[in-house]
Scaffold this motif. Structure first.
Motif, PDB file in Angstrom:
ATOM      1  N   GLY A   1       0.806  -1.219   0.000  1.00  0.00           N
ATOM      2  CA  GLY A   1       0.000   0.000   0.000  1.00  0.00           C
ATOM      3  C   GLY A   1       0.834   1.261   0.000  1.00  0.00           C
ATOM      4  O   GLY A   1       0.505   2.247   0.649  1.00  0.00           O
TER       5      GLY A   1
ATOM      6  N   SER B   1       2.382   4.755  -0.908  1.00  0.00           N
ATOM      7  CA  SER B   1       1.786   5.974  -1.447  1.00  0.00           C
ATOM      8  C   SER B   1       2.637   6.512  -2.598  1.00  0.00           C
ATOM      9  O   SER B   1       3.694   5.967  -2.919  1.00  0.00           O
TER      10      SER B   1
ATOM     11  N   ALA C   1      -3.558   1.268   4.112  1.00  0.00           N
ATOM     12  CA  ALA C   1      -2.727   0.200   3.568  1.00  0.00           C
ATOM     13  C   ALA C   1      -2.526  -0.939   4.575  1.00  0.00           C
ATOM     14  O   ALA C   1      -2.343  -0.692   5.772  1.00  0.00           O
TER      15      ALA C   1
END
Length: 156
Positions: free
Chosen positions: A28, A30, A73
């Motif tokens: 997850g 970014s 996430a």
């Protein structure tokens, strides 16, 4: 003239240490993703009164790695569990390893003997935001590729 192409989709990153290991690249990450920075300069220049100079090569290879994960996430739970386990005992602290590779560009970064700097800051706002996990590593070895892999082969 040559041109290269980059995509985070090609980045492979894995964290391992006491209490677990997992794939960072699919946890997850970014847009800010993974950032590697060295602690300081590799050189000190000293100048003499007569204009002569001297360079001093520093042996230290330590640095910091920041991993930015989306608020939602799954990697946040994994990082939190790893942090909590490792912070229970000095026997578990400072023993993380992180491997970052991009077989398309030829980059390979190996980070050894790392510790969390702290638990990620947590915020709640209108937008979900990020959780940033920072590590300090005793050794970071970087080999950057030429930016392209003309054979198209995946490099292990």
């Amino acid at each position: 003239m040559s041109a290269g192409t980059y995509s985070f989709l090609d980045v492979q990153a894995a964290l391992s240490g006491p209490g677990g290991s997992f794939d960072i690249a699919s946890a997850g990450v970014s847009d800010e993703a993974i950032r590697v920075s060295m602690d300081g300069p590799k050189n000190t220049k000293t100048m003499g009164a007569n204009g002569d100079g001297m360079h001093s090569l520093h042996a230290a290879k330590g640095g910091r790695v920041s991993i930015s994960l989306l608020k939602t996430a799954p990697g946040n739970a994994q990082m939190s569990q790893l942090y909590n386990f490792q912070s229970l005992s000095a026997a578990n602290w400072g023993r993380n390893n992180l491997a970052i590779k991009n077989p398309v560009t030829g980059d390979a970064i190996m980070c050894a003997a790392g510790a969390f700097t702290k638990q990620s800051d947590v915020g709640y706002s209108v937008d979900g935001g990020l959780n940033v996990w920072e590590f300090e590593f005793i050794t970071i070895d970087e080999v950057l590729g030429n930016g392209l892999n003309p054979t198209g082969l995946i490099i292990p």
